[in-house]
Scaffold this active site. Structure first.
Site, PDB file in Angstrom:
ATOM      1  N   ASP A  91       0.926  -1.187  -0.251  1.00  0.00           N
ATOM      2  CA  ASP A  91       0.289  -0.171   0.353  1.00  0.00           C
ATOM      3  C   ASP A  91       0.968   1.264  -0.281  1.00  0.00           C
ATOM      4  O   ASP A  91       1.786   1.414   0.805  1.00  0.00           O
ATOM      5  CB  ASP A  91      -0.565   0.009   1.447  1.00  0.00           C
ATOM      6  CG  ASP A  91      -1.463   1.129   0.934  1.00  0.00           C
ATOM      7  OD1 ASP A  91      -2.188   1.248   0.532  1.00  0.00           O
ATOM      8  OD2 ASP A  91      -1.592   1.956   1.563  1.00  0.00           O
TER       9      ASP A  91
ATOM     10  N   GLU B 104      -1.164  -0.974  -5.573  1.00  0.00           N
ATOM     11  CA  GLU B 104      -2.374  -0.533  -6.461  1.00  0.00           C
ATOM     12  C   GLU B 104      -1.813   0.192  -8.055  1.00  0.00           C
ATOM     13  O   GLU B 104      -0.612   0.646  -7.957  1.00  0.00           O
ATOM     14  CB  GLU B 104      -2.848   0.068  -5.078  1.00  0.00           C
ATOM     15  CG  GLU B 104      -4.022  -0.245  -4.091  1.00  0.00           C
ATOM     16  CD  GLU B 104      -4.397   0.495  -3.719  1.00  0.00           C
ATOM     17  OE1 GLU B 104      -5.744   0.440  -3.515  1.00  0.00           O
ATOM     18  OE2 GLU B 104      -3.817   1.110  -2.630  1.00  0.00           O
TER      19      GLU B 104
ATOM     20  N   CYS C 151     -12.426  -4.959   5.259  1.00  0.00           N
ATOM     21  CA  CYS C 151     -11.950  -5.980   6.630  1.00  0.00           C
ATOM     22  C   CYS C 151     -11.401  -6.900   6.018  1.00  0.00           C
ATOM     23  O   CYS C 151     -11.787  -7.632   5.629  1.00  0.00           O
ATOM     24  CB  CYS C 151     -12.857  -5.901   7.778  1.00  0.00           C
ATOM     25  SG  CYS C 151     -12.483  -7.042   9.239  1.00  0.00           S
TER      26      CYS C 151
ATOM     27  N   CYS D 150     -12.620 -10.462   7.873  1.00  0.00           N
ATOM     28  CA  CYS D 150     -14.285 -10.804   7.574  1.00  0.00           C
ATOM     29  C   CYS D 150     -14.644 -10.463   6.378  1.00  0.00           C
ATOM     30  O   CYS D 150     -15.482 -11.188   6.208  1.00  0.00           O
ATOM     31  CB  CYS D 150     -14.915 -10.575   8.761  1.00  0.00           C
ATOM     32  SG  CYS D 150     -15.162  -8.706   8.180  1.00  0.00           S
TER      33      CYS D 150
ATOM     34  N   CYS E 191     -13.589  -2.346  12.628  1.00  0.00           N
ATOM     35  CA  CYS E 191     -14.888  -2.997  12.256  1.00  0.00           C
ATOM     36  C   CYS E 191     -15.861  -3.347  12.865  1.00  0.00           C
ATOM     37  O   CYS E 191     -15.563  -4.057  13.808  1.00  0.00           O
ATOM     38  CB  CYS E 191     -14.512  -4.690  11.519  1.00  0.00           C
ATOM     39  SG  CYS E 191     -15.126  -5.426  10.317  1.00  0.00           S
TER      40      CYS E 191
ATOM     41  N   CYS F  54     -16.835  -7.510  13.274  1.00  0.00           N
ATOM     42  CA  CYS F  54     -16.484  -8.399  13.643  1.00  0.00           C
ATOM     43  C   CYS F  54     -15.132  -7.711  15.157  1.00  0.00           C
ATOM     44  O   CYS F  54     -14.466  -8.511  15.557  1.00  0.00           O
ATOM     45  CB  CYS F  54     -15.506  -8.920  12.690  1.00  0.00           C
ATOM     46  SG  CYS F  54     -14.274  -8.172  12.431  1.00  0.00           S
TER      47      CYS F  54
ATOM     48  N   ASP G 294      -3.667   2.054   6.738  1.00  0.00           N
ATOM     49  CA  ASP G 294      -2.465   1.548   6.108  1.00  0.00           C
ATOM     50  C   ASP G 294      -2.580   0.140   5.683  1.00  0.00           C
ATOM     51  O   ASP G 294      -2.160  -1.055   4.688  1.00  0.00           O
ATOM     52  CB  ASP G 294      -1.228   1.973   5.621  1.00  0.00           C
ATOM     53  CG  ASP G 294      -1.642   3.502   5.796  1.00  0.00           C
ATOM     54  OD1 ASP G 294      -2.468   3.630   4.575  1.00  0.00           O
ATOM     55  OD2 ASP G 294      -1.278   4.157   6.099  1.00  0.00           O
TER      56      ASP G 294
END
Length: 407
Positions: free
Chosen positions: A196, A280, A332, A335, A351, A354, A361
């Site tokens: 990232d 990315e 997330c 999950c 989250c 969960c 990051d």
């Protein structure tokens, strides 16, 4: 695979004059070729062929009083300048037809002696060579001192001599690398990683490693501002202005060199340690139009990803680019629930499904790795990607090699 190996040159005063003469002759032939094609277009006539231009602009021109000085440089330099003009027109027409990827390419323009970059190219038939003492022997220029940083892996097919805006000279060799030697240099591994890219940290890896952003431009801003103020106060056309311009160019070159060296070291480390890499596909041009433009340009994400791309192709690694609209910062990684967009000042979040507490990051890097794994499974990863064009900056030039660098 073809790669470029660039080394610093230190020509003597007489050799500098010979190089300036060669730069000027190549520039004149290029401009004459552009002018001939523009005249043909204005008259509605077909474009002259490369052979016709060579006879008219080189062979016949040397016999005239106004162009007799073209005979003072190697004819290969002039022929390669014509080839550059032909390639520029081919790229322009391919861009108009939509056959060329990337941004639209404009029509070839006339070159100027005030351009920031001057270059000439010698192919194998120019009979250039590397002497036993490690000097680069160029026709009608002489044996130029080279600061070698490593030995060339094979005999180069051509060499391009470049003078940059900072007044430095470089020799850029095109070399065909050996796939077997590349595979032995970096054996396969079973590790994968997601990256990232950011501004606070240049890169956050899926294993939790955070790599700080060096911010080379920000650190040099004070010195650059002072040099640019001094330049703005100098009278245009004066020698003092030329000296001040050179000072600014050298300061910018120092920043660019440091950033490039950082990119090379980090990209080589990631390629060596991982078999598959996910990253990315950022919209750098769009981000460069925001208030973060200076920081985005300082990071140099595009140059870093390009290095990962050609090094992955060279060493048999797999590089997967994740679409820029993939919600890596909203999902997330524990999950898989999409939690929604968040402002940039939110660096940690919990989250709602969960209850996992995420570093923004690190979570995005995990999702990049997961998305890259899905892409490889769906499409299949090439074991050895195809050829990649020769890169402009493959190696630095700091220090001498432990042995002679004869090709």
């Amino acid at each position: 695979m073809q790669l470029r190996y660039a080394f610093r040159l230190y020509p003597e005063p007489g050799q500098r004059l010979a190089l300036a003469r060669a730069f000027g002759c190549a520039r004149v032939v290029f401009n004459d070729a552009v002018r001939a094609r523009e005249d043909a277009r204005g008259a509605g006539e077909p474009f002259p062929t490369a052979g016709e231009l060579s006879k008219k602009l080189i062979t016949a021109a040397k016999q005239t009083a106004s162009r007799a000085w073209l005979g003072e440089v190697s004819s290969v330099v002039l022929q390669q300048s014509l080839r550059d003009a032909e390639a520029a027109y081919k790229n322009f027409f391919a861009s108009l037809k939509g056959e060329r990827k990337g941004a639209k390419t404009g029509a070839p323009r006339f070159k100027s002696r005030k351009d920031s970059r001057q270059s000439i190219r010698f192919t194998a038939n120019a009979r250039w060579s590397i002497t036993g003492s490690g000097r680069l022997n160029l026709p009608k220029i002489g044996a130029v001192k080279v600061k070698w940083s490593r030995t060339l892996p094979a005999r180069p097919s051509s060499v391009t001599v470049v003078k940059d805006a900072a007044g430095r000279y470089f020799a850029s060799f095109v070399v065909d690398t050996d796939p077997g030697a590349d595979a032995a240099r970096m054996p396969g591994t079973d590790q994968t990683v997601g990256i990232d890219l950011g501004l606070t940290h240049f890169a956050v890896l899926s294993d939790g490693t955070k790599i700080d952003s060096p911010r080379f431009l920000r650190r040099a801003e004070k010195k650059l501002k002072k040099a640019q103020r001094e330049l703005s106060r100098k009278q245009k056309g004066s020698k003092n202005r030329a000296k001040a311009r050179l000072k600014v160019a050298r300061a910018h070159a120092k920043v660019a060199d440091a950033r490039r060296e950082f990119h090379h070291q980090l990209s080589t480390q990631l390629i060596r340690d991982n078999q598959a890499i996910g990253v990315e596909d950022l919209a750098v041009q769009g981000l460069a139009r925001t208030r973060l433009a200076r920081s985005v340009h300082d990071a140099g994400w595009s140059a870093f990803v390009n290095m990962l791309e050609y090094k992955a192709a060279r060493y048999g690694r797999t590089l997967v680019k994740i679409g820029r609209f993939e919600p890596t910062s909203q999902t997330c990684s524990a999950c898989g629930i999409k939690d929604g967009p968040k402002p940039l000042n939110v660096r940690e979040w919990t989250c709602t499904a969960c209850g996992t507490v995420h570093d923004r990051d690190h979570n995005a890097a995990k999702n990049v790795k997961t998305a890259a794994g899905r892409a490889v499974t769906a499409c299949g990863a090439p074991v050895r990607p195809g050829l990649v064009p020769a890169q402009r900056e493959e190696t630095g030039s700091h220090g001498f090699p432990p042995e002679p660098c004869a090709a």
